[in-house]
Enzyme design. Sequence first.
Site, short mmCIF file in Angstrom:
data_model
loop_
_atom_site.label_atom_id
_atom_site.label_comp_id
_atom_site.label_asym_id
_atom_site.label_seq_id
_atom_site.Cartn_x
_atom_site.Cartn_y
_atom_site.Cartn_z
N ARG A 334 0.81 -1.23 0.00
CA ARG A 334 0.00 0.00 0.00
C ARG A 334 0.84 1.27 0.00
O ARG A 334 0.43 2.31 0.50
CB ARG A 334 -0.94 0.03 1.21
N LYS A 356 3.30 11.43 -11.28
CA LYS A 356 2.45 10.60 -12.13
C LYS A 356 3.19 9.29 -12.38
O LYS A 356 4.28 9.29 -12.97
CB LYS A 356 2.19 11.28 -13.47
N GLU A 398 11.03 19.35 -24.74
CA GLU A 398 10.27 19.71 -23.54
C GLU A 398 10.92 20.91 -22.84
O GLU A 398 10.23 21.74 -22.25
CB GLU A 398 10.20 18.52 -22.56
N LYS A 440 8.50 22.81 -13.93
CA LYS A 440 7.59 21.67 -13.79
C LYS A 440 7.14 21.53 -12.33
O LYS A 440 5.96 21.31 -12.03
CB LYS A 440 8.29 20.39 -14.27
N GLU A 450 -4.04 17.28 -11.33
CA GLU A 450 -4.61 17.75 -12.58
C GLU A 450 -6.09 18.07 -12.44
O GLU A 450 -6.88 17.76 -13.32
CB GLU A 450 -4.45 16.68 -13.67
N ARG A 455 -2.05 22.32 -15.09
CA ARG A 455 -1.07 21.57 -15.88
C ARG A 455 -1.30 21.68 -17.40
O ARG A 455 -0.44 21.28 -18.17
CB ARG A 455 -1.09 20.08 -15.48
N ASN A 459 0.82 21.06 -22.05
CA ASN A 459 0.43 20.33 -23.25
C ASN A 459 0.72 21.08 -24.54
O ASN A 459 0.32 20.63 -25.62
CB ASN A 459 -1.07 20.02 -23.22
N HIS A 462 1.38 19.24 -27.70
CA HIS A 462 1.06 17.84 -27.47
C HIS A 462 -0.21 17.37 -28.17
O HIS A 462 -0.38 16.18 -28.38
CB HIS A 462 0.99 17.54 -25.97
N HIS A 466 0.83 14.23 -29.90
CA HIS A 466 0.28 12.90 -29.58
C HIS A 466 -0.37 12.27 -30.80
O HIS A 466 -0.26 11.07 -31.03
CB HIS A 466 -0.76 13.01 -28.45
N HIS A 479 8.89 10.89 -28.70
CA HIS A 479 7.90 11.82 -28.17
C HIS A 479 8.29 13.29 -28.41
O HIS A 479 7.51 14.08 -28.92
CB HIS A 479 7.71 11.53 -26.68
N1 LIG Z 1 5.24 10.54 -15.30
C1 LIG Z 1 5.30 11.58 -16.09
O1 LIG Z 1 4.88 12.67 -15.74
C2 LIG Z 1 5.91 11.42 -17.45
C3 LIG Z 1 6.22 12.55 -18.24
C4 LIG Z 1 6.85 12.35 -19.46
C5 LIG Z 1 7.14 11.07 -19.91
N2 LIG Z 1 6.79 9.99 -19.13
C6 LIG Z 1 7.08 8.63 -19.56
O2 LIG Z 1 8.49 8.51 -19.67
C7 LIG Z 1 8.80 7.58 -20.69
C8 LIG Z 1 9.75 8.24 -21.65
O3 LIG Z 1 10.91 8.58 -20.94
P1 LIG Z 1 12.35 8.48 -21.60
O4 LIG Z 1 12.36 9.27 -22.83
O5 LIG Z 1 13.34 8.75 -20.54
O6 LIG Z 1 12.38 6.96 -22.07
P2 LIG Z 1 13.16 5.67 -21.51
O7 LIG Z 1 13.08 5.57 -20.06
O8 LIG Z 1 12.60 4.55 -22.29
O9 LIG Z 1 14.66 5.98 -21.91
C9 LIG Z 1 15.02 6.09 -23.28
C10 LIG Z 1 16.24 5.22 -23.61
O10 LIG Z 1 17.40 5.81 -23.07
C11 LIG Z 1 18.11 4.88 -22.27
N3 LIG Z 1 18.77 5.65 -21.22
C12 LIG Z 1 18.19 6.39 -20.26
N4 LIG Z 1 19.12 7.05 -19.57
C13 LIG Z 1 20.32 6.73 -20.10
C14 LIG Z 1 21.66 7.12 -19.83
N5 LIG Z 1 21.95 8.04 -18.92
N6 LIG Z 1 22.64 6.56 -20.57
C15 LIG Z 1 22.35 5.67 -21.55
N7 LIG Z 1 21.11 5.29 -21.87
C16 LIG Z 1 20.11 5.82 -21.16
C17 LIG Z 1 17.08 3.90 -21.80
O11 LIG Z 1 17.65 2.66 -21.49
C18 LIG Z 1 16.16 3.82 -23.01
O12 LIG Z 1 16.68 2.93 -23.94
C19 LIG Z 1 7.49 7.17 -21.32
O13 LIG Z 1 7.08 5.95 -20.75
C20 LIG Z 1 6.54 8.28 -20.92
O14 LIG Z 1 5.19 7.83 -20.83
C21 LIG Z 1 6.21 10.16 -17.92
ZN LIG Z 2 5.67 15.55 -23.28
#
Ligand SMILES: NC(=O)c1ccc[n+]([C@@H]2O[C@H](COP(=O)([O-])OP(=O)(O)OC[C@H]3O[C@@H](n4cnc5c(N)ncnc54)[C@H](O)[C@@H]3O)[C@@H](O)[C@H]2O)c1
Ligand SMILES: [Zn+2]
Length: 582
Positions: A334, A356, A398, A440, A450, A455, A459, A462, A466, A479
């Site tokens: 939990r 999130k 971003e 942020k 939200e 927030r 967007n 976006h 998206h 993205h």
């Molecule tokens: N929670 C939120 O508010 C929020 C906001 C934006 C995005 N997201 C989520 O985040 C994800 C996208 O994040 P991302 O772009 O970091 O993707 P990711 O976590 O998939 O990382 C992208 C790639 O980079 C590699 N990587 C990461 N850090 C590294 C480093 N320092 N050195 C070498 N390789 C590295 C990872 O292994 C992966 O292959 C999506 O799932 C998206 O939905 C969440």
């Molecule tokens: Zn985004």
Amino acid sequence: MNWDFLDTDEEIVKESGKPIVQIFRQEGEGKFRKLERKTIRKACQQRQTVIATGGGAIVEPQNYESLAKTGLIVCLEAKPETIYERLFREAARSPETEGRPLLATDNPLERIRQLKASRQPYYAKADWTIHTDGLSIGEVAEEVVRAWRLRSLFRAKRGIHSAPRNDTSTVGDAPGVIARHEMPKQSHEHSTPGLPRSARNDMRKADRRDSDKDIACAVETETQSYPVFVGYGLLDKLGEKMKQAGLSGAATIVSDENVFSIYGSKVEGILRDAGLAVNSFTVPPGEATKTMDSAMNVYDFLVEHRTERDDTIVALGGGMVGDLAGFVAATFLRGMPWVQVPTSLVAMVDASIGGKVGVNHPEGKNLIGAFYQPNVVLADCQTLTTLPRRELTSGWAEVIKHGLILDREYFEFLKSNVTRLTKLEPECLTRAIARSAAIKAQIVSQDEKERGGKRTILNYGHTIGHALEAATRYKRLLHGEAVAIGMMGAAKLSQRLGLLPSAGVECQQALLHKFGLPTSLKTKRSNLKVSVAGITEAMELDKKVKGKAIRWVLLEDIGKAVIRSDVPQQDVLAVLRELVES
Ligand SMILES: NC(=O)c1ccc[n+]([C@@H]2O[C@H](COP(=O)([O-])OP(=O)(O)OC[C@H]3O[C@@H](n4cnc5c(N)ncnc54)[C@H](O)[C@@H]3O)[C@@H](O)[C@H]2O)c1
Ligand SMILES: [Zn+2]
């Protein structure tokens, strides 16, 4: 790099005067391997040389030794299907595939699978692995060069601390496994109503309030207040910061294989030095891992290790790992404490802040989740030096967005420091990330769940972004790339509605370009066959639609976003047409 290049198979053919297939046929594999050992030994005496070996070379202990002693070993991974396809193409070009005697069977694909499986443990000894499936030759080469630049990281891993090494780089054409997997359908990231005021004043307040210079900002929501630390080389202080935050239980690091292979043992060491017990669990990299199944695997690990409620989960990785590990932290027992250690630019400026957390459902991205704030966020900007370039570039979208929607001064800062930032100059980089993190943090502090709609301006770009991701089935665009194109759409729309002067649109476009981001669908990585109809169809599914009217985030000026629900359809269509055709 202006280095020499040497292919050991070619050298063997030159030396023996026979094609490889003939050596195998007449003298056997044993003879070939002997020639190979000799060639590799000789090759390793050269300086500044890229050596390509056959996929079997590394299996021989002597070869591994020669290569590891003087060079950096890079493994080029690919799925068996990819390897098969490449060889097949090669065969279509010339009868040279005959030069691959080990594949002369009825079912070469199966043979590739077997060979690869038996060699996999040897490939695992490479210093750096590149999953080449989706990459062009140029992109693979770029990754190899990057690995070379980062070689000091591997020395520690291999236990080579001070021994001088020749400037030699080795590339084994190993067959391979997975890179990114197919992604589920619709993205539901950032998506609510409202408009915040400028974050700047609060950022300054946060700066003053905290004498600790590593603190970039604090998130203060109804449920939790926590510091966001941003610094260069800050990883070393992770244990200390966790203890200061009152986290003293055992730590479970959750990471992906890519990130863990670079930073895992370092972080484990840092936490142990701080007196914390540490376990680590890794998942495969890529969005396809962000599922309930993966969460289940983490739960199993936690149960097995008798994890308790006051133990801590440490999410070490990009946004994917953060979302998954945070979801586990929110639900296991939990809810248990957790720490975000973002290692991608997207994670540092966006995903790690705001609580999130969640996983994807086969029917849509992020459909299952919670708001669950971490106890500490610690971003070490130095980790970005190992982030693949395309991921880094995507993250800048971003960052630029933050300037565009809220903070002209910040936009100008980005504009004046493009080279320093893209080259990851430590001081400048840290300043930018701290600023974006603060923006942020300030927005989510005002609207944690939200509800109030603050927030929404996040967007910007976006709505179209998206839709582009969905219309290209999450395969073609990262993205941030989609968001960059989406921001161009939103800016052009703002201009059409008489909100933003054309100079503003041009200014935005110029900055996106300078950071290497696309601004229309006719990009260099082209073949993006997206129709206006495809985009509008996907847009209707976007959850920012309230009733019928889309709530558009538009710009009145650089640094000043507005929300409009009265945008005429024909203007949207005209802008989409421009993005598709220009
Ligand atoms: N929670 C939120 O508010 C929020 C906001 C934006 C995005 N997201 C989520 O985040 C994800 C996208 O994040 P991302 O772009 O970091 O993707 P990711 O976590 O998939 O990382 C992208 C790639 O980079 C590699 N990587 C990461 N850090 C590294 C480093 N320092 N050195 C070498 N390789 C590295 C990872 O292994 C992966 O292959 C999506 O799932 C998206 O939905 C969440
Ligand atoms: Zn985004």
